[in-house]
Design a protein around this motif. Structure first.
Motif, PDB file in Angstrom:
ATOM      1  N   ASN A  53      52.507  30.164  34.091  1.00 52.67           N
ATOM      2  CA  ASN A  53      53.948  30.223  34.366  1.00 52.67           C
ATOM      3  C   ASN A  53      54.356  29.493  35.645  1.00 52.67           C
ATOM      4  OD1 ASN A  53      53.010  31.986  36.315  1.00 52.67           O
ATOM      5  ND2 ASN A  53      53.773  33.835  35.291  1.00 52.67           N
ATOM      6  N   GLY A  54      53.433  28.787  36.283  1.00 51.94           N
ATOM      7  CA  GLY A  54      53.777  27.928  37.394  1.00 51.94           C
ATOM      8  C   GLY A  54      54.066  28.621  38.706  1.00 51.94           C
ATOM      9  N   ASP A  55      53.612  29.869  38.876  1.00 52.43           N
ATOM     10  CA  ASP A  55      53.858  30.575  40.132  1.00 52.43           C
ATOM     11  C   ASP A  55      52.662  30.512  41.073  1.00 52.43           C
ATOM     12  OD1 ASP A  55      52.047  32.257  38.931  1.00 52.43           O
ATOM     13  OD2 ASP A  55      53.283  34.061  39.057  1.00 52.43           O
ATOM     14  N   ASP A  56      51.657  29.707  40.710  1.00 48.64           N
ATOM     15  CA  ASP A  56      50.444  29.490  41.510  1.00 48.64           C
ATOM     16  C   ASP A  56      49.458  30.651  41.471  1.00 48.64           C
ATOM     17  OD1 ASP A  56      51.246  26.933  42.296  1.00 48.64           O
ATOM     18  OD2 ASP A  56      52.362  27.714  44.012  1.00 48.64           O
ATOM     19  N   ALA A  86      49.851  37.631  36.066  1.00 49.37           N
ATOM     20  CA  ALA A  86      49.642  37.867  37.496  1.00 49.37           C
ATOM     21  C   ALA A  86      50.950  38.305  38.144  1.00 49.37           C
ATOM     22  CB  ALA A  86      49.107  36.606  38.161  1.00 49.37           C
ATOM     23  N   GLN A  87      50.845  39.329  39.001  1.00 50.48           N
ATOM     24  CA  GLN A  87      51.987  39.859  39.744  1.00 50.48           C
ATOM     25  C   GLN A  87      51.820  39.618  41.234  1.00 50.48           C
ATOM     26  OE1 GLN A  87      54.565  41.556  37.790  1.00 50.48           O
ATOM     27  NE2 GLN A  87      53.298  40.409  36.323  1.00 50.48           N
ATOM     28  N   GLY A  88      51.083  38.583  41.574  1.00 42.86           N
ATOM     29  CA  GLY A  88      50.739  38.330  42.961  1.00 42.86           C
ATOM     30  C   GLY A  88      49.242  38.387  43.119  1.00 42.86           C
ATOM     31  N   ASP A  89      48.779  38.626  44.307  1.00 42.10           N
ATOM     32  CA  ASP A  89      47.361  38.567  44.630  1.00 42.10           C
ATOM     33  C   ASP A  89      46.587  39.693  43.953  1.00 42.10           C
ATOM     34  OD1 ASP A  89      44.927  38.022  45.694  1.00 42.10           O
ATOM     35  OD2 ASP A  89      45.466  38.461  47.766  1.00 42.10           O
ATOM     36  N   ALA A 389      31.834  38.135  28.070  1.00 51.69           N
ATOM     37  CA  ALA A 389      32.309  36.786  28.379  1.00 51.69           C
ATOM     38  C   ALA A 389      32.674  36.725  29.848  1.00 51.69           C
ATOM     39  CB  ALA A 389      33.506  36.418  27.499  1.00 51.69           C
ATOM     40  N   LEU A 390      32.684  35.507  30.405  1.00 56.69           N
ATOM     41  CA  LEU A 390      33.050  35.345  31.809  1.00 56.69           C
ATOM     42  C   LEU A 390      33.622  33.961  32.027  1.00 56.69           C
ATOM     43  CD1 LEU A 390      29.786  35.037  33.996  1.00 56.69           C
ATOM     44  CD2 LEU A 390      29.998  34.316  31.622  1.00 56.69           C
ATOM     45  N   CYS A 391      34.339  33.817  33.145  1.00 59.53           N
ATOM     46  CA  CYS A 391      35.018  32.569  33.456  1.00 59.53           C
ATOM     47  C   CYS A 391      35.083  32.404  34.960  1.00 59.53           C
ATOM     48  CB  CYS A 391      36.427  32.581  32.864  1.00 59.53           C
ATOM     49  SG  CYS A 391      37.411  31.118  33.230  1.00 59.53           S
ATOM     50  N   ALA A 392      34.686  31.234  35.454  1.00 60.83           N
ATOM     51  CA  ALA A 392      34.791  30.926  36.882  1.00 60.83           C
ATOM     52  C   ALA A 392      36.172  30.362  37.166  1.00 60.83           C
ATOM     53  CB  ALA A 392      33.717  29.916  37.287  1.00 60.83           C
ATOM     54  N   ALA A 393      36.815  30.890  38.211  1.00 60.52           N
ATOM     55  CA  ALA A 393      38.150  30.426  38.601  1.00 60.52           C
ATOM     56  C   ALA A 393      38.459  30.960  39.985  1.00 60.52           C
ATOM     57  CB  ALA A 393      39.208  30.893  37.603  1.00 60.52           C
ATOM     58  N   ASP A 394      39.424  30.326  40.655  1.00 57.38           N
ATOM     59  CA  ASP A 394      39.892  30.800  41.964  1.00 57.38           C
ATOM     60  C   ASP A 394      40.966  31.862  41.715  1.00 57.38           C
ATOM     61  OD1 ASP A 394      40.712  31.235  44.527  1.00 57.38           O
ATOM     62  OD2 ASP A 394      41.344  29.180  44.930  1.00 57.38           O
ATOM     63  N   LEU A 395      40.564  33.103  41.658  1.00 58.83           N
ATOM     64  CA  LEU A 395      41.466  34.188  41.273  1.00 58.83           C
ATOM     65  C   LEU A 395      42.475  34.539  42.350  1.00 58.83           C
ATOM     66  CD1 LEU A 395      38.740  36.358  39.573  1.00 58.83           C
ATOM     67  CD2 LEU A 395      40.736  35.428  38.389  1.00 58.83           C
ATOM     68  N   ASN A 396      42.074  34.469  43.620  1.00 59.25           N
ATOM     69  CA  ASN A 396      42.964  34.885  44.709  1.00 59.25           C
ATOM     70  C   ASN A 396      43.465  33.718  45.549  1.00 59.25           C
ATOM     71  OD1 ASN A 396      40.509  34.312  45.802  1.00 59.25           O
ATOM     72  ND2 ASN A 396      40.209  36.291  46.801  1.00 59.25           N
ATOM     73  N   GLN A 397      43.303  32.498  45.030  1.00 61.39           N
ATOM     74  CA  GLN A 397      43.868  31.301  45.648  1.00 61.39           C
ATOM     75  C   GLN A 397      43.421  31.104  47.103  1.00 61.39           C
ATOM     76  OE1 GLN A 397      46.125  29.019  43.580  1.00 61.39           O
ATOM     77  NE2 GLN A 397      44.578  30.183  42.487  1.00 61.39           N
TER      78      GLN A 397
END
Length: 421
Positions: A53-56, A86-89, A389-397
């Motif tokens: 949704n483009g909110d980073d 996501a509702q924020g951090d 299952a699992l996925c690598a990503a920057d969850l908390n920016q």
């Protein structure tokens, strides 16, 4: 430790003892468990993390396949995705209603199919008895509205190659899609979908179309039980190629892309294990060549890295055994992911281990000796949960790779956060 020499460097495997943990860090671990759990649907078997949704702040999507049962039943599996907005951090709200697919949603991809601003969601269904083999959810961004569009892979003329029951009926659906990827395979600027059908030994291509979004599927044959694929330029000719695991023959097949949407098999080789399952690609040793990482399921606790060279050659491979005994299934690897968990610039490997209830990370130690590619092993356990299952990503920016884990049994997502500075 055994190794072999190729292209003037030595590839070596290091086997380290894993430390059992209960939602806490082991000595030298790169990740730490987030205390909250996030409920999802029954038996999540695939997970992706992406900002839709483009909110980073990235959302979490799981494919909740439920239990695969008799095709003659009214509901042979579950038929929904869970979308955690996501509702924020590190805060999430589950989207209602759930996104409805065909039965047995098995694999997810996220890409901007309709050329609008927002990324869309694609799903391959394994038990697609309603003929919705590929579900596309167009992201309208009106109060998180997703418009479903369904695509069928005709079963007429497809030969079923897998298991049958006592009545001679197929146990699973055909084609039985298990993996899909998105990319521009014909270089026309539109996003295409490539999938594999394990039940019928099929490679399915749905070309992008400005009017219908995706054209009717083009079907070709890949013998051997194709299960998991990657879509990547393997020979640096600017055309996307396919690598796919073949579970029935314990091989990996390489298919050269011609840049016009066609693929031709150029080679296949043994996966160095039984039942090659999940496949990922990355430049593991940072030599400029794409490498293949394959895990084995149900009979073998091994991960094998095939180091790429030119002309679709893989002259070196490295096996990493997670278990202590090759003949005993200790972990049952159900998924793998690639990320940089120790922040050294080299790709690392994460594995979801269903039977042992662990996520195991294999991180490179490139600082000690550039000649050797060594891996340090750490494990993270989930009380009462089975990582599917699992996925690598920057969850908390924060600029570092974390891991989102889908837990069967508990039917929830847990987060492992990178604690490196």
């Amino acid at each position: 430790m055994k190794g072999f020499k190729t292209r003037n460097y030595l590839v070596a495997a290091a086997t380290l003892a894993a430390v059992l943990m209960v939602m806490s860090d082991s000595a030298g671990a790169d990740l730490k468990a987030h205390p909250r759990a996030f409920p999802v649907g029954p038996n999540p078997c695939a997970i992706v993390v992406v900002d839709i949704n483009g909110d980073d702040w990235p959302e979490i999507i799981t494919a909740d396949r439920g239990t695969l049962s008799d095709l003659r039943e009214e509901r042979p599996a579950n038929d929904e995705l869970s979308l955690l907005i996501a509702q924020g951090d590190l805060k999430y709200k589950k989207h209602h209603p759930s996104l409805k697919t065909d039965f047995g949603p098995y694999a997810i991809a996220v890409a901007n199919i309709d050329a609008h601003r927002w990324p869309d969601i694609l799903v391959a269904s394994f038990h697609a008895t309603r003929r919705r083999d590929v579900s596309l959810f167009l992201n309208l961004q009106d109060d998180n509205v997703f418009k479903p569009v369904y695509f069928s892979v005709p079963g007429d003329g497809l030969e079923y190659h897998r298991q049958i029951d006592g009545d001679g009926m197929p146990i699973f659906h055909k084609p039985g899609l298990t993996s899909l990827r998105v990319g521009d395979i014909n270089n026309d600027g539109l996003r295409d979908v490539v999938a594999v059908g394990w039940g019928s030994d099929t490679l399915v291509c749905l070309d992008g179309d400005p009017e219908t979004l995706l054209k009717p599927p083009r079907i070709s044959t890949v013998h051997g039980g194709p299960f998991s694929l990657v879509l990547v330029d393997l020979n640096h000719d600017k055309n996307l190629d396919v690598a796919v695991t073949l579970m029935a023959t314990n091989e990996i097949a390489i298919l050269r892309g011609d840049g016009k949407g066609g693929f031709a098999e150029v080679q296949r080789f043994a996966s160095r294990g039984r039942l090659p399952h999940r496949l990922e690609s990355a430049d593991i040793n940072q030599d400029g060549q794409e490498d293949l990482v394959v895990s084995h399921k149900d009979t073998d606790d091994s991960i094998v890295i095939f180091y790429g060279a030119s002309d679709f050659l893989y002259p070196a491979s490295q096996e990493i055994r997670l278990g202590s005994d090759r003949e005993v299934l200790e972990h049952q690897i159900s998924d793998i992911t690639i990320g940089d968990f120790n922040q050294d610039g080299f790709p690392d490997i994460g594995a979801a281990c269903f039977r042992s209830g662990k996520v195991i990370t294999l991180t490179t130690d490139s600082s000690k000796n550039k000649t050797f590619l060594e891996f340090r092993q750490a494990s993270y356990s989930f009380k009462g949960g089975q990582p599917r299952a699992l996925c690598a990503a920057d969850l908390n920016q924060d600029g570092k790779d974390d891991i989102a884990v889908a837990l069967s049994g508990l039917n929830e997502v847990r987060l492992l956060l990178n604690k490196n500075k």
